[in-house]
Scaffold this motif. Structure first.
Motif, PDB file in Angstrom:
ATOM      1  N   ALA A   1      28.017 -20.931  57.987  1.00 20.33           N
ATOM      2  CA  ALA A   1      27.463 -20.103  56.928  1.00 20.33           C
ATOM      3  C   ALA A   1      26.918 -20.981  55.806  1.00 20.33           C
ATOM      4  N   CYS A   2      26.282 -20.340  54.819  1.00 19.42           N
ATOM      5  CA  CYS A   2      25.740 -21.036  53.647  1.00 19.42           C
ATOM      6  C   CYS A   2      26.150 -20.324  52.372  1.00 19.42           C
ATOM      7  N   GLY A   3      26.137 -21.057  51.258  1.00 18.35           N
ATOM      8  CA  GLY A   3      26.359 -20.466  49.941  1.00 18.35           C
ATOM      9  C   GLY A   3      27.658 -19.693  49.830  1.00 18.35           C
ATOM     10  N   THR A   4      27.561 -18.507  49.245  1.00 20.67           N
ATOM     11  CA  THR A   4      28.754 -17.661  49.063  1.00 20.67           C
ATOM     12  C   THR A   4      29.388 -17.305  50.394  1.00 20.67           C
ATOM     13  N   SER A   5      28.560 -17.105  51.412  1.00 16.85           N
ATOM     14  CA  SER A   5      29.101 -16.761  52.737  1.00 16.85           C
ATOM     15  C   SER A   5      29.961 -17.888  53.286  1.00 16.85           C
ATOM     16  N   TRP A   6      29.614 -19.124  52.962  1.00 20.73           N
ATOM     17  CA  TRP A   6      30.456 -20.250  53.407  1.00 20.73           C
ATOM     18  C   TRP A   6      31.820 -20.217  52.717  1.00 20.73           C
TER      19      TRP A   6
ATOM     20  N   ALA B   1      29.330 -16.495  62.698  1.00 18.78           N
ATOM     21  CA  ALA B   1      28.240 -16.806  61.769  1.00 18.78           C
ATOM     22  C   ALA B   1      28.232 -15.719  60.692  1.00 18.78           C
ATOM     23  N   ILE B   2      28.395 -16.133  59.431  1.00 14.77           N
ATOM     24  CA  ILE B   2      28.495 -15.177  58.335  1.00 14.77           C
ATOM     25  C   ILE B   2      27.218 -15.222  57.511  1.00 14.77           C
ATOM     26  N   SER B   3      26.576 -14.085  57.328  1.00 11.73           N
ATOM     27  CA  SER B   3      25.370 -14.047  56.513  1.00 11.73           C
ATOM     28  C   SER B   3      25.149 -12.631  55.997  1.00 11.73           C
ATOM     29  N   GLN B   4      25.052 -12.492  54.660  1.00 11.56           N
ATOM     30  CA  GLN B   4      24.804 -11.165  54.080  1.00 11.56           C
ATOM     31  C   GLN B   4      23.468 -10.626  54.621  1.00 11.56           C
ATOM     32  N   SER B   5      22.436 -11.462  54.529  1.00  9.02           N
ATOM     33  CA  SER B   5      21.083 -11.009  54.874  1.00  9.02           C
ATOM     34  C   SER B   5      20.809 -11.064  56.373  1.00  9.02           C
ATOM     35  N   GLY B   6      21.484 -11.991  57.057  1.00  7.58           N
ATOM     36  CA  GLY B   6      21.186 -12.167  58.478  1.00  7.58           C
ATOM     37  C   GLY B   6      19.871 -12.902  58.697  1.00  7.58           C
ATOM     38  N   GLU B   7      19.300 -13.437  57.612  1.00  4.80           N
ATOM     39  CA  GLU B   7      18.001 -14.118  57.731  1.00  4.80           C
ATOM     40  C   GLU B   7      18.021 -15.547  57.209  1.00  4.80           C
ATOM     41  N   THR B   8      19.171 -16.057  56.805  1.00  2.00           N
ATOM     42  CA  THR B   8      19.243 -17.427  56.264  1.00  2.00           C
ATOM     43  C   THR B   8      18.965 -18.417  57.382  1.00  2.00           C
ATOM     44  N   PHE B   9      17.878 -19.173  57.242  1.00  4.10           N
ATOM     45  CA  PHE B   9      17.417 -19.975  58.379  1.00  4.10           C
ATOM     46  C   PHE B   9      18.422 -21.051  58.776  1.00  4.10           C
TER      47      PHE B   9
ATOM     48  N   SER C   1      20.845  -8.017  43.778  1.00  3.36           N
ATOM     49  CA  SER C   1      20.954  -9.174  42.888  1.00  3.36           C
ATOM     50  C   SER C   1      21.041 -10.452  43.726  1.00  3.36           C
ATOM     51  N   VAL C   2      20.311 -11.474  43.333  1.00  5.09           N
ATOM     52  CA  VAL C   2      20.308 -12.719  44.109  1.00  5.09           C
ATOM     53  C   VAL C   2      21.731 -13.283  44.213  1.00  5.09           C
ATOM     54  N   CYS C   3      22.471 -13.069  43.161  1.00  7.47           N
ATOM     55  CA  CYS C   3      23.844 -13.582  43.100  1.00  7.47           C
ATOM     56  C   CYS C   3      24.741 -12.656  43.923  1.00  7.47           C
ATOM     57  N   SER C   4      25.324 -13.143  44.999  1.00  7.03           N
ATOM     58  CA  SER C   4      26.081 -12.286  45.903  1.00  7.03           C
ATOM     59  C   SER C   4      27.472 -11.973  45.335  1.00  7.03           C
ATOM     60  N   THR C   5      27.796 -10.684  45.266  1.00  2.00           N
ATOM     61  CA  THR C   5      29.099 -10.267  44.736  1.00  2.00           C
ATOM     62  C   THR C   5      29.823  -9.350  45.721  1.00  2.00           C
TER      63      THR C   5
ATOM     64  N   SER D   1      33.322  -7.813  50.614  1.00  4.80           N
ATOM     65  CA  SER D   1      33.291  -7.078  51.891  1.00  4.80           C
ATOM     66  C   SER D   1      33.418  -8.035  53.075  1.00  4.80           C
ATOM     67  N   GLN D   2      32.803  -9.232  52.960  1.00  2.18           N
ATOM     68  CA  GLN D   2      32.991 -10.247  54.010  1.00  2.18           C
ATOM     69  C   GLN D   2      34.479 -10.570  54.127  1.00  2.18           C
ATOM     70  N   LEU D   3      35.148 -10.760  52.983  1.00  2.00           N
ATOM     71  CA  LEU D   3      36.579 -11.109  53.021  1.00  2.00           C
ATOM     72  C   LEU D   3      37.392  -9.954  53.616  1.00  2.00           C
TER      73      LEU D   3
ATOM     74  N   SER E   1      17.544 -14.618  50.048  1.00  2.00           N
ATOM     75  CA  SER E   1      17.803 -15.170  51.379  1.00  2.00           C
ATOM     76  C   SER E   1      16.778 -16.259  51.640  1.00  2.00           C
ATOM     77  N   VAL E   2      17.221 -17.429  52.018  1.00  2.00           N
ATOM     78  CA  VAL E   2      16.314 -18.564  52.218  1.00  2.00           C
ATOM     79  C   VAL E   2      15.961 -18.630  53.702  1.00  2.00           C
ATOM     80  N   THR E   3      14.726 -18.187  54.010  1.00  2.00           N
ATOM     81  CA  THR E   3      14.339 -18.042  55.423  1.00  2.00           C
ATOM     82  C   THR E   3      13.595 -19.280  55.941  1.00  2.00           C
TER      83      THR E   3
HETATM   84  C1  BG6 Z   1      21.281 -17.890  48.937  1.00  2.00           C
HETATM   85  C2  BG6 Z   1      21.726 -16.763  48.005  1.00  2.00           C
HETATM   86  O1  BG6 Z   1      19.898 -17.931  49.020  1.00  2.00           O
HETATM   87  O2  BG6 Z   1      21.801 -17.713  50.251  1.00  2.00           O
HETATM   88  C3  BG6 Z   1      23.241 -16.784  47.981  1.00  2.00           C
HETATM   89  O3  BG6 Z   1      21.201 -16.980  46.702  1.00  2.00           O
HETATM   90  C4  BG6 Z   1      23.786 -16.617  49.393  1.00  2.00           C
HETATM   91  O4  BG6 Z   1      23.713 -15.736  47.158  1.00  2.00           O
HETATM   92  C5  BG6 Z   1      23.214 -17.646  50.360  1.00  2.00           C
HETATM   93  O5  BG6 Z   1      25.177 -16.718  49.382  1.00  2.00           O
HETATM   94  C6  BG6 Z   1      23.533 -17.281  51.794  1.00  2.00           C
HETATM   95  O6  BG6 Z   1      22.906 -16.054  52.089  1.00  2.00           O
HETATM   96  P1  BG6 Z   1      23.369 -15.145  53.316  1.00  2.00           P
HETATM   97  O7  BG6 Z   1      22.408 -13.987  53.284  1.00  2.00           O
HETATM   98  O8  BG6 Z   1      23.177 -15.978  54.557  1.00  2.00           O
HETATM   99  O9  BG6 Z   1      24.765 -14.746  53.113  1.00  2.00           O
END
Ligand code: BG6
Length: 454
Positions: A144-149, A190-198, A243-247, A252-254, A450-452
């Protein structure tokens, strides 16, 4: 633009995108929309294009070709459920605050229909991995990445501690360039809020290319790229997170990962019926406990007012409070541009303590009983160097009052679940500090939801 031009443009457009789906022209002519109230069709017929596929869309229909050799490809359309969700701030000043206050409901939603109290376990109707496949799991690799990690880091601790399955959480962008050992019977989560983080999708494709591993996606977006690449999915059911900042996605992931841990622990019999039922009882108290924290808005806002002018912050914690401090620091960084760092409290003496003085506030996260004594002595070391000290501690931890300048009292809960409660309190501190500093909260600079791209 003539049809000819249309197709040329579409051909060019489609060849530059990794994956796209086409929804067919709306059967409801514009004027009909104007005259009648817009009624969204419940489903859209979509075609998902994969890598190196191109589609030619004309009024006569859509043809799909292999981009390399232009041979026609037969593809079935799929029905994509459309949610008629009106996305508003519901009277809140920012989506971030609205999503923070949604958490008691989104936590209940994440549990809904997944609690099996009589058997002290969890059930997942959407989990299409067989009991044989699940019982044969010998190792779990979380990507995972970011907050999801951060959610993944906590889940790896839970899976080791409760389900006795060796587990590790890897930062996907790093993992992709490691030469990992993927042993037999490894489950990849694999944990991802958006499901699109490359980076996360890339790392999943990497492990899939290396061996026959099953991938379980924990995701908030149905039909996203990750859920299509994965073998199985668990959905957060948290609703859109704007919001870009994941809360709310984090909590919910936890919640979903703690239920999955319980499910595996009961399957592997590392937890017995009573222990499973006790864990479920504690889990079901979490939404009300989060509600109680949301009602401490005034206390948290006055803390924010007092400390918003500092340019640097440390968040310290041990055990489950360490990844929680990482997440707390990330929230403050993302929306207030303060240089905040999360650190294992016991590690400070091995270097970072050199930075501590009266200009560097330290937030001590004291939600773990198992390491409370050690954490208190680490915080005393910070106080001794003159740091302004804020403590987030369970009600009744009176020892902390003599050490800290300010204390935020939180509902007591188990060490494992404290990370959910303390994350919400830290989200609110970050929000009100950013508000105090007049920052752009929902669309912070340099960040995307989400960084695609890599
Ligand atoms: C970043 C977001 O782009 O991607 C973060 O700003 C997020 O908030 C991170 O945690 C991972 O995103 P995702 O969708 O894969 O959980």
């Amino acid at each position: 633009m003539t049809t000819q031009k249309n197709c040329k443009f579409l051909k060019f457009f489609l060849t530059t995108i990794d994956q796209i789906f086409i929804n067919f022209p709306d059967p409801w002519p514009k004027e009909r929309h104007a005259k009648h109230r817009i009624i969204q069709p419940p489903f859209l017929d979509v075609l998902f294009l994969r890598n190196n596929e191109i589609a030619e869309v004309t009024p006569e229909g859509t043809k799909v070709f292999d981009a390399m050799n232009c041979t026609p490809i037969h593809k079935e359309t799929e029905k994509l459920e459309t949610e008629n969700t009106s996305i508003s701030k519901n009277g809140f000043d920012h989506f971030m605050l609205k999503e923070i206050f949604e958490q008691p409901d989104t936590l209940r939603q994440a549990m809904h229909g997944r609690i099996f109290q009589d058997l002290g376990t969890a059930v997942f109707e959407e989990l299409n991995l067989s009991i044989n496949e699940l019982s044969s799991i010998q190792r779990i690799l979380i990507l995972a990445c970011g907050t999801s990690w951060h959610a993944g880091y906590i889940a790896a601790n839970w899976l080791e501690e409760k389900a006795k399955i060796p587990a590790q959480a890897e930062i996907a962008s790093e993992f992709r360039y490691k030469n990992p050992i993927i042993s037999e019977n490894t489950l990849v989560i694999a944990i991802s809020q958006s499901g699109e983080t490359f980076d996360t999708i890339g790392s999943v494709r990497e492990v899939k290319a290396r061996g026959n591993v099953k991938v379980l996606a924990v995701c908030n977006a149905r039909n996203s790229t990750l859920t299509r690449d994965a073998d199985a999915c668990l959905f957060l059911k948290a609703g859109p997170e704007i919001s870009v900042c994941s809360t709310k996605a984090l909590t919910s992931q936890l919640m979903v990962l703690s239920l999955f841990t319980l499910f595996m622990a009961r399957l592997k019999q590392s937890l017995n019926l009573e222990e499973g039922q006790k864990f479920l009882t504690q889990l079901q108290q979490v939404p009300d406990q989060v509600d109680a924290i949301l009602r401490q808005t005034e206390e948290i806002q006055s803390l924010a007012k007092k400390y918003a002018h500092y340019p640097n912050f440390f968040f310290l914690g041990r055990n489950y409070m360490f990844p929680t401090s990482l997440e707390a620091a990330l929230k403050l960084k993302e929306i207030s541009y303060i240089n905040a760092v999360g650190y294992p409290a016991g590690e400070m003496k091995h270097g970072p303590i050199a930075l501590v003085d009266k200009n560097l506030p330290v937030v001590g996260l004291c939600g773990n009983q198992k390491t409370l004594e050690k954490t208190l002595s680490n915080l005393m070391e910070m106080k001794a160097r003159g740091a302004p000290l804020i403590a987030f501690a369970p009600q009744g931890t009176l020892e902390i009052e003599s050490i800290a300048d300010d204390v935020l009292w939180l509902p007591p809960t188990s060490d494992e679940l404290s990370c959910i409660l303390y994350s919400v309190a830290c989200q609110m501190l970050a929000y009100y500090i950013a508000l105090e500093r007049g920052a752009e909260i929902d669309q912070p600079r340099n960040l995307a939801k989400s960084v695609t791209v890599e």
